[in-house]
Design an enzyme around this catalytic site. Structure first.
Site, mmCIF file in Angstrom:
data_model
loop_
_atom_site.group_PDB
_atom_site.id
_atom_site.type_symbol
_atom_site.label_atom_id
_atom_site.label_comp_id
_atom_site.label_asym_id
_atom_site.label_seq_id
_atom_site.Cartn_x
_atom_site.Cartn_y
_atom_site.Cartn_z
ATOM 1 C CG ASP A 1 -11.110 -4.400 10.132
ATOM 2 O OD1 ASP A 1 -10.600 -4.426 8.999
ATOM 3 O OD2 ASP A 1 -10.860 -3.518 10.974
ATOM 4 C CD GLU B 1 -7.141 -7.457 5.132
ATOM 5 O OE1 GLU B 1 -8.067 -6.655 4.909
ATOM 6 O OE2 GLU B 1 -6.652 -7.659 6.277
ATOM 7 C CG ASP C 1 -6.441 1.030 7.747
ATOM 8 O OD1 ASP C 1 -7.677 1.032 7.891
ATOM 9 O OD2 ASP C 1 -5.682 0.274 8.366
#
Length: 784
Positions: free
Chosen positions: A437, A440, A503
């Site tokens: 995960d 970014e 998401d």
């Protein structure tokens, strides 16, 4: 980034210098170099001063032409480099004439006009692809007005935003667009699928699926005209697609140089194959990973008793489950990442994982590249210099996500080995896949161990992160046995599958934006795509959940995951027999359908890993010659031969387009004539999944495991093979060994089937079923 003010003027504050004249052209056996001036040179006095360009055209592979444009070449060479597969010894064909110089690579050609009137054309087998003419290649400088206003108004509160004072010079290339030409790609983009009219910027951000921000920015696009363009820069490349200038794609890179590749091919399959030859082919994920994944979800409460109840509940309801995922709270809160199980919830992790694996489950755990201050690893990382640092040498820290968190510096080999050792320890326990995960939000006002430009590292960071984790899994489990569930990516990241869409919200509009993002990502060279079934944020209605189950199982990878609530199907509806289309029934139906399709799906995955053509892809990639397919973003091809159209409305009505030919709905058995739009109202146990005319789909003898003998007792169904046509298929085992090849040829009312197979299977054509014994080079004649 827009610089134009209408057609004649430029935005106030910028000076734009265009390449106007090919003043001198020189060649080598494998390159053409153009010395270009920004004004017409009529005499020697005019050579004093002024902006000039050194533009080199080179090829390092057939149908791939590299263009390097340099203004000042004395800049620092401290940018990270994409790992490209180039053959520096490749020799294209170069010709020069009185008025031109041209290079031919494979069937792709670039032709440069000599002298006045700047003109460059790229073509494939004589067909114009794109090019640059008057007012194309340019060097742009901020003037004092712009600089003063920018500095005075500058507001840069974010650690990971693009520094507002970073650059004041740019190189811009403008490539022409044909009438009706459409542009796609740029990574995972949730905006309108056809990118014409948009500004697209390469800056990885954690922005969800409902904005123009992207977790996965890839400086590559494809055109409906049959070519691709890859910009070899991890900087904030900015594109104006038919927006700044409506007949061009404007490509802007900060600084003094730009390098890009124009990639040709017979069709978009070849273009994508050529691109992934350059940047890396997608690896083949393990067969197990194509099955259903179940997650603990994010902030839900869970322990071994909870997850065991989920796994037992799926088994009791006859829903095949293949992978189980532990999200963030397998570790203690405030301590992410420490790679230690929360012993209050999981007292004996190795024993627990052993019990899960004995049930045939693969195990995935969540990680990220951040180390919280309360993590047991923080002090060790600080002491040994394993973290990204501020410019003053202190450790970069922030409180967004985990209080006091630092970020692992993957340019430091010792930090990489340290981090890799934590992944290997998880593998020793029994973990088989990793959810990588984040990656970014990477700061820009910092310094790296390697000394590389921190701004250009912002997008590139995810490549190092995912590569490291993927390679640990590959080294531990072997080739074709590594699988990530990654959120961030950039060019080349397709080598480390699988990637999911981030998401999304639990509503129909978010299903649609998720699909647009996936199709854009796969148009950018990524072979596989997944998403959170049921939506990540909030809790879906039973209606949305069931439709998303169908969409999710007809994607390459299928994961049930959410934020604040569990995603087990019985949490959505009462699963009593009185409701034959309840959530459990829907999930069971589509999971088993996908299981039966594994001989077909895994053979397509093998093809994706060898060719680079994405397994899940937009209609335009297969049907670019059909104008209706240019704009379709609510349906897709799953491999070569299945068309899928998710239901995206409460009324159960779906409208989709079928290209020419007779298509067959593999769920209802209905044959539908193509060349038109079709509207259909679907039950919850339906979703349009249609076999392409003339295709062969092999269905396996599926029980409950996605790892099984794909050819034994399988059924190879031949769909609507026309007279005079032929079709071929192959089946691979779970280790990617070919176990069956088959060819069907129709002549009048007779189909001749030749095959080689080590297992017995069945062949079906127009309702007739034939036994095909195990044999080498056997033949069966089907009389229709």
């Amino acid at each position: 980034m827009k610089f134009s003010d209408g057609f004649w003027l430029n935005q106030r504050g910028f000076n734009v210098n265009y390449a106007v004249m090919a003043y001198e052209i020189t060649t080598t056996p494998n390159s053409i170099t153009v010395f270009a001036t920004s004004s017409a040179i009529y005499n020697r006095a005019m050579t004093l001063g002024g902006v000039t360009f050194e533009i080199t055209y080179k090829s390092t592979a057939p149908d791939v032409i590299k263009v390097s444009v340099v203004h000042h070449k004395g800049t620092l060479k401290n940018a990270p480099k994409f790992e490209l597969n180039e053959d520096q010894g490749y020799i294209p064909e170069i010709k020069t004439g009185e008025d031109f110089a041209e290079m031919t690579s494979g069937s792709t050609k670039v032709r440069i006009k000599k002298g006045f009137d700047w003109d460059v054309e790229f073509s494939y087998k004589g067909k114009r692809l794109t090019g640059g003419a008057w007012r194309a290649t340019s060097y742009i400088e901020e003037n004092q007005f712009r600089a003063d206003n920018r500095i005075n108004s500058m507001r840069d509160d974010s650690f990971w935003s693009y520094p507002a004072d970073e650059h004041n010079t740019y190189i811009r290339e403008q490539l022409t667009l044909g009438i009706g030409e459409c542009i796609y790609g740029f990574g995972e983009k949730f905006t309108t699928f056809v990118k014409n009219g948009q500004n697209v910027e390469m800056w990885n951000s954690d922005g969800g699926t409902c904005s123009d921000q992207s977790y996965k920015c890839v400086p590559f696009y494809i055109s409906s005209n049959g070519y691709g363009v890859f910009v070899n820069s991890s900087d904030k490349v900015s594109y104006e697609i038919a927006s700044d200038t409506v007949s061009k794609v404007s490509i802007t890179v900060p600084g003094e140089e730009i390098e890009y590749f124009v990639i040709g091919g017979e069709n978009l399959h070849e273009v994508l194959s050529n691109y992934t030859t350059l940047t890396g082919k997608p690896a083949l994920p393990p067969a197990k990973t194509f099955g259903l994944w179940l997650s603990t979800s994010f902030t839900t409460t869970y322990d071994e008793e909870t997850i065991t109840s989920f796994i037992d509940g799926m088994a009791e309801r006859d829903i095949p489950l293949q992978m189980f995922h532990f999200d963030c709270f397998w570790m203690k809160g405030y301590e992410w990442c420490n790679f230690d199980w929360d012993k209050t919830q999981f007292p004996d992790p190795p024993a627990m994982l052993k019990r899960l694996k004995e049930r045939g489950l693969g195990i995935c755990v969540w990680i990220n590249p951040y180390i919280a201050q309360r993590s047991s690893l923080f002090d060790e990382g600080v002491k040994n210099g394993y973290f990204i640092k501020n410019t003053d040498g202190s450790v970069f820290q922030c409180d967004m996500w985990q209080p006091g968190m630092a970020i692992v510096d993957f340019t430091n080999p010792e930090a990489c080995e340290w981090y890799a050792s934590k992944i290997r320890a998880l593998c020793d326990m029994g973990v088989t896949a990793i959810k990588t995960d984040f990656g970014e939000r990477i700061p820009t006002k910092v310094k790296y161990f390697s000394g590389e430009d921190p701004v250009k590292m912002h997008n590139y960071y995810t490549y190092l992160y995912n590569k490291l984790v993927f390679n640990v899994l590959k080294d531990y489990y072997g080739e074709n046995q590594a699988c990530l569930f990654a959120r961030s990516a950039t060019a080349g990241g397709q080598q480390f599958p699988v990637h999911w869409g981030g998401d999304c919200s639990a509503e129909y509009s978010s299903m649609a934006e998720t699909l647009r993002g996936g199709l854009s990502l796969c148009a950018s060279g990524f072979g596989y795509f997944s998403h959170d079934i049921g939506g990540f944020e909030a809790t879906a209605s039973p209606d949305v959940y069931k439709r998303w189950c169908a969409f999710g199982l007809m994607s390459t990878h299928s994961r049930l995951h959410g934020s604040t609530s569990y995603r087990v199907p019985w949490a959505y509806e009462d699963d009593t027999p009185e409701n034959p289309e309840n959530a459990c029934a829907v999930l069971r139906f589509f999971t088993k359908l996908k299981g039966r399709l594994m001989p077909y799906l895994f053979s397509q995955a093998v093809k994706t890993s060898s060719t680079g053509v994405p397994m899940m892809r937009a209609m335009v990639i297969d049907f670019a010659e059909d104008p209706a397919c240019l704009f379709l973003d609510r349906q897709y091809m799953l491999g070569d031969n299945l068309l899928c159209a998710p239901v995206l409305s409460e009324d159960g009505v779906v409208q989709y387009y079928l290209p020419e030919g007779k298509w067959t709905d593999i769920i209802t058995g209905e044959t539908i004539e193509g060349g038109r739009y079709v509207k259909k109202k679907c039950s919850y146990l339906e979703m349009p999944v249609l076999a392409k005319p003339g295709s062969i789909i092999v269905y396996g003898d599926f029980n409950n495991s996605f790892e099984y003998d794909y050819i034994n007792n399988a059924n190879a169904v031949i769909y609507n093979l026309e007279d005079g046509k032929s079709s071929e298929t192959e089946v691979y085992d779970i280790d990617a060994n070919r176990v069956m090849s088959m060819k069907a040829e129709r002549n009048g009312n007779e189909i001749c089937v030749t095959y080689t197979s080590g297992r017995a299977f069945k062949i079906t054509a127009e309702g007739k079923v034939f036994d095909a014994p195990a044999a080498d080079n056997s033949q069966i004649i089907i009389n229709l």
